[in-house]
Design a protein around this motif. Sequence first.
Motif, PDB file in Angstrom:
ATOM      1  N   SER A   1       0.727  -1.119   0.066  1.00  0.00           N
ATOM      2  CA  SER A   1       0.034  -0.049   0.212  1.00  0.00           C
ATOM      3  C   SER A   1       0.949   1.308   0.009  1.00  0.00           C
ATOM      4  O   SER A   1       1.658   1.748   0.984  1.00  0.00           O
ATOM      5  N   CYS A   2       0.893   1.975  -1.018  1.00  0.00           N
ATOM      6  CA  CYS A   2       1.740   3.058  -1.148  1.00  0.00           C
ATOM      7  C   CYS A   2       0.644   4.350  -1.510  1.00  0.00           C
ATOM      8  O   CYS A   2       0.931   5.207  -2.213  1.00  0.00           O
ATOM      9  N   SER A   3      -0.654   4.076  -1.051  1.00  0.00           N
ATOM     10  CA  SER A   3      -1.617   5.069  -1.299  1.00  0.00           C
ATOM     11  C   SER A   3      -2.193   6.251  -0.440  1.00  0.00           C
ATOM     12  O   SER A   3      -3.023   6.509  -0.273  1.00  0.00           O
TER      13      SER A   3
ATOM     14  N   PRO B   1      -3.272   4.559   4.037  1.00  0.00           N
ATOM     15  CA  PRO B   1      -3.174   2.890   3.871  1.00  0.00           C
ATOM     16  C   PRO B   1      -4.571   2.530   3.346  1.00  0.00           C
ATOM     17  O   PRO B   1      -5.281   2.597   4.133  1.00  0.00           O
TER      18      PRO B   1
ATOM     19  N   TYR C   1      -5.513  -0.329   3.393  1.00  0.00           N
ATOM     20  CA  TYR C   1      -5.650  -1.635   4.114  1.00  0.00           C
ATOM     21  C   TYR C   1      -4.872  -1.365   5.646  1.00  0.00           C
ATOM     22  O   TYR C   1      -3.864  -1.014   5.515  1.00  0.00           O
ATOM     23  N   ASP C   2      -5.579  -1.663   6.541  1.00  0.00           N
ATOM     24  CA  ASP C   2      -5.364  -1.022   7.743  1.00  0.00           C
ATOM     25  C   ASP C   2      -4.583  -2.571   8.793  1.00  0.00           C
ATOM     26  O   ASP C   2      -3.681  -1.990   9.287  1.00  0.00           O
TER      27      ASP C   2
ATOM     28  N   TYR D   1       6.093   5.188   8.482  1.00  0.00           N
ATOM     29  CA  TYR D   1       5.686   4.029   8.482  1.00  0.00           C
ATOM     30  C   TYR D   1       6.049   3.465   7.306  1.00  0.00           C
ATOM     31  O   TYR D   1       5.482   3.486   6.156  1.00  0.00           O
TER      32      TYR D   1
ATOM     33  N   ILE E   1       3.105  -4.457   7.252  1.00  0.00           N
ATOM     34  CA  ILE E   1       2.241  -3.599   8.203  1.00  0.00           C
ATOM     35  C   ILE E   1       2.044  -4.102   9.466  1.00  0.00           C
ATOM     36  O   ILE E   1       1.810  -3.313  10.474  1.00  0.00           O
TER      37      ILE E   1
ATOM     38  N   ILE F   1       3.387  -1.223   3.784  1.00  0.00           N
ATOM     39  CA  ILE F   1       2.717  -0.086   3.728  1.00  0.00           C
ATOM     40  C   ILE F   1       3.920   1.112   3.634  1.00  0.00           C
ATOM     41  O   ILE F   1       5.018   0.732   4.284  1.00  0.00           O
TER      42      ILE F   1
ATOM     43  N   THR G   1       3.664   5.353   4.378  1.00  0.00           N
ATOM     44  CA  THR G   1       2.880   6.485   4.483  1.00  0.00           C
ATOM     45  C   THR G   1       3.527   7.184   5.617  1.00  0.00           C
ATOM     46  O   THR G   1       4.653   6.825   6.158  1.00  0.00           O
TER      47      THR G   1
END
Length: 513
Positions: free
Chosen positions: A237-239, A242, A244-245, A349, A353, A362, A364
């Motif tokens: 996840s590079c969004s 994230p 997705y948690d 972070y 994850i 992740i 972020t």
Amino acid sequence: MSNAKIPPLPTYPESYWTGTTEELPSYPKLQSNIEADVVVVGGGISGITTAYILTKAGLRVVLLEAGRLLSGTTAHTTAKITAQHDLFYDELIRQEGVEKAGLYYNANLDALHFIRDTVQGLSIDCGFSAQDAYVYTNSDDYLKKLQNEMAAYEKLGIPGALVDRIPLNGIPAKAAVVMKDQAQFHPLLYLKALVRHIAEAGCQIFEHTTASKVQQGDPIKVVSMDNFEVSCKYAISCSHFPFYDGHGFFFARMHAERSYALGIRTDMEYPGGMYISAEEPKRSLRSATAADGKPILIVGGQSHKTGQGICTINHYETLQNYAAEHLGAQEITYRWSAQDLVTGDKIPYIGRITDSSDNIFIATGYKKWGMTSGTAAAMIISDLIQEKESRYADLFAPSRKLSAKTLKNLVVDNFDVAKHLIGGKLEMVHRKPEDLALDEGAVVSVHGKRAGAYRDKDGKLHIVDTTCTHMGCEVEWNDGERTWDCPCHGSRFTHTGEVKEGPAERPLKPLTL
């Protein structure tokens, strides 16, 4: 305030980077189930760089972007490539010790070198240039802080100096800390070249494809909002926020901040360098080249928590006055804003994850320094996926242990969330939708309940429920960007209610009169 003539602001926001970049090729929406080695979610600098490294390493990579590539935070940066992240190293040494502070510096320096080497290796014309980076102050209260920061540089072996002036005339400064041999560039021209390279190398790219969840297993399945699946061994996840948690509760471990920037024309001779003020309100400066080949200056600042600023157009107006008074602005060609996520300990972070997740990653929480931090994230995660040792993994690990001070900061942030959650519910609203002028938005009362309304320039009303679909806070109108912004966790929505930035995944509910 001087009697300097103040040039007008552009009517609508557009960043210098998007305004000077020819449109990227478009890519299809995911419309079938497919397989890959790695799924990268997010089409900014972290996601594209990760896809570039892993595709180059021979892995089958799928890149998913919820909107258009390079339309998010990367397109709204000031694009400084630097390991000088404001006054941070003295604080970081006191918080984490000399060894970890040194790792933070070297991770970002490695990222700078990666960008430089990639620009040279692929012959990318993106305005990359070496620049010294300055943190300056005009406040006696900050002189000691600059001295402490210089002492931290010396402990960490960072090439720099403490100086009593900056080369930039017109900006009052009593002292500055300079970090030598940093850089700047045009991020979209750089990343456009990487996108072309990965597409030619076989990376599958899908736009307008929102990843909604991850189904763990062997293989992992990344599922889109339209219920198409990408089966893979690794998911990243590079969004920005994230998607997705993984029960990491990242929405409670970061806060969102907005900041603002102008592109200005001036006759002032620019001496080079990149600058940021130590004190608030922040002032950030660097040069660039306009589409006609003439120089412009990028002036940034005015940070505040998302959804909690004053009337947001006022932030632009404050920078507008500053640019006229101190920089002799003759024309303002661009105005834009950015959203950044800040972790409790100000360290991004990056990595797995959770400790128990070997295959979900992740990246972020770059706190406004995404050019180096985002590139470092791509390098770290790519090393971990290729089972290479990364000396930076523990420092940036999302599951790292947080200090008592950091936990206290998070408690304060979440108390602030609770205040806005309750305050929004109790707010008395008196305006009606019919009160709005053309191109005006506001919180209004509809059938006795709080709602949001915007009347567009053609007179059409757009009315939405102001309850954020993430955790139920009440969004506020952002008149500078014509968006609805959540003061709790930073979700943003278009004037019609569509999700612009997460963590919200669902649009605001439309209402009718």
